[in-house]
Design a protein around this motif. Sequence first.
Motif, short mmCIF file in Angstrom:
data_model
loop_
_atom_site.label_atom_id
_atom_site.label_comp_id
_atom_site.label_asym_id
_atom_site.label_seq_id
_atom_site.Cartn_x
_atom_site.Cartn_y
_atom_site.Cartn_z
N LYS A 1 53.86 28.23 1.34
CA LYS A 1 52.56 28.31 1.60
C LYS A 1 52.43 29.58 2.77
O LYS A 1 51.01 30.03 2.62
CB LYS A 1 51.99 26.87 2.11
N ALA B 1 51.94 33.36 1.59
CA ALA B 1 50.64 34.08 0.71
C ALA B 1 49.87 35.00 1.76
O ALA B 1 49.66 34.80 2.87
CB ALA B 1 50.02 32.95 0.25
N ASN B 2 49.58 35.91 0.98
CA ASN B 2 49.01 37.21 1.92
C ASN B 2 47.69 37.59 1.02
O ASN B 2 47.27 38.46 1.05
CB ASN B 2 49.43 38.25 2.24
N VAL B 3 46.98 36.69 0.61
CA VAL B 3 45.66 36.91 -0.12
C VAL B 3 44.42 37.03 0.78
O VAL B 3 44.29 36.57 1.71
CB VAL B 3 45.26 35.63 -1.08
N GLU C 1 40.46 35.41 -1.96
CA GLU C 1 40.51 33.87 -2.01
C GLU C 1 39.34 33.39 -2.71
O GLU C 1 39.47 32.38 -3.28
CB GLU C 1 40.61 33.39 -0.52
N ASP D 1 51.56 37.34 -4.33
CA ASP D 1 50.58 36.62 -3.30
C ASP D 1 49.53 35.76 -3.94
O ASP D 1 49.17 34.78 -3.47
CB ASP D 1 49.88 37.66 -2.30
N ALA D 2 48.99 36.29 -5.14
CA ALA D 2 48.27 35.38 -5.54
C ALA D 2 48.89 34.22 -6.58
O ALA D 2 48.32 33.02 -6.57
CB ALA D 2 47.43 36.29 -6.92
N ASP E 1 51.48 32.66 -5.09
CA ASP E 1 51.71 31.85 -3.94
C ASP E 1 50.44 31.10 -3.73
O ASP E 1 50.36 29.83 -3.67
CB ASP E 1 52.00 32.55 -2.91
N TYR E 2 49.14 31.63 -3.89
CA TYR E 2 47.87 31.01 -3.55
C TYR E 2 47.92 30.05 -4.63
O TYR E 2 47.37 28.91 -4.42
CB TYR E 2 47.03 32.13 -3.37
N LYS F 1 50.01 26.99 -3.92
CA LYS F 1 49.44 26.24 -2.78
C LYS F 1 48.26 25.48 -3.01
O LYS F 1 48.17 24.34 -2.74
CB LYS F 1 48.93 27.31 -1.46
N GLU F 2 47.16 26.12 -3.69
CA GLU F 2 45.90 25.28 -4.15
C GLU F 2 46.13 24.25 -5.16
O GLU F 2 45.37 23.33 -5.20
CB GLU F 2 44.83 26.24 -4.55
#
Length: 176
Positions: free
Chosen positions: A11, A14-16, A21, A55-56, A58-59, A62-63
């Motif tokens: 988590k 992520a570098n969005v 986001e 990164d997307a 990973d996002y 996470k979500e």
Amino acid sequence: MACCEGKKDYKSTANVTVRDEGKLASILSKYEGKKGSLISILQDVQEYYNYLPIDALDYIAKETGIKPAKIHGVATFYTQFRLKPVGENLIMLCQGTACHVNGSKTIEEAINEELKIKDGETTEDNLFTLINVACLGCCSLSPVMMINDETYGKLTPEKTKSIIREIKDKQQIKGA
């Protein structure tokens, strides 16, 4: 464990961006509470970015609470998904049986010669990416290729080069 490259908490990796986001949250909200919608989510994200940035992914993990390994597995299993950016014009060249029998390799050679790229590569100006695909489902038009959403059939090497040059010319006019 080697699979996570030493990162214990995915988590935090992520570098969005904030802008992203918002877009990603909008995509995820469309599918909130709908089981089995991972492919649709990935399709929408790919449409936004033109590929699937890590990164997307990973996002999304996470979500949604879907494990990153599962998301990565789906993203790498289906040929429709790309983990690298592609050129403005994506050439999908059919290598199915009918296209192969009718000369798809000579079409590929024409593209290689015209654009100086091979399968999976993008031109230096990011204008074209070439990807060989198993079948485009247009066997009666073989050999066939698709450039973005346009289908080109009954190709010859000369016709293929002409199509590519025409697209290049249109791009130059747009850019001028």
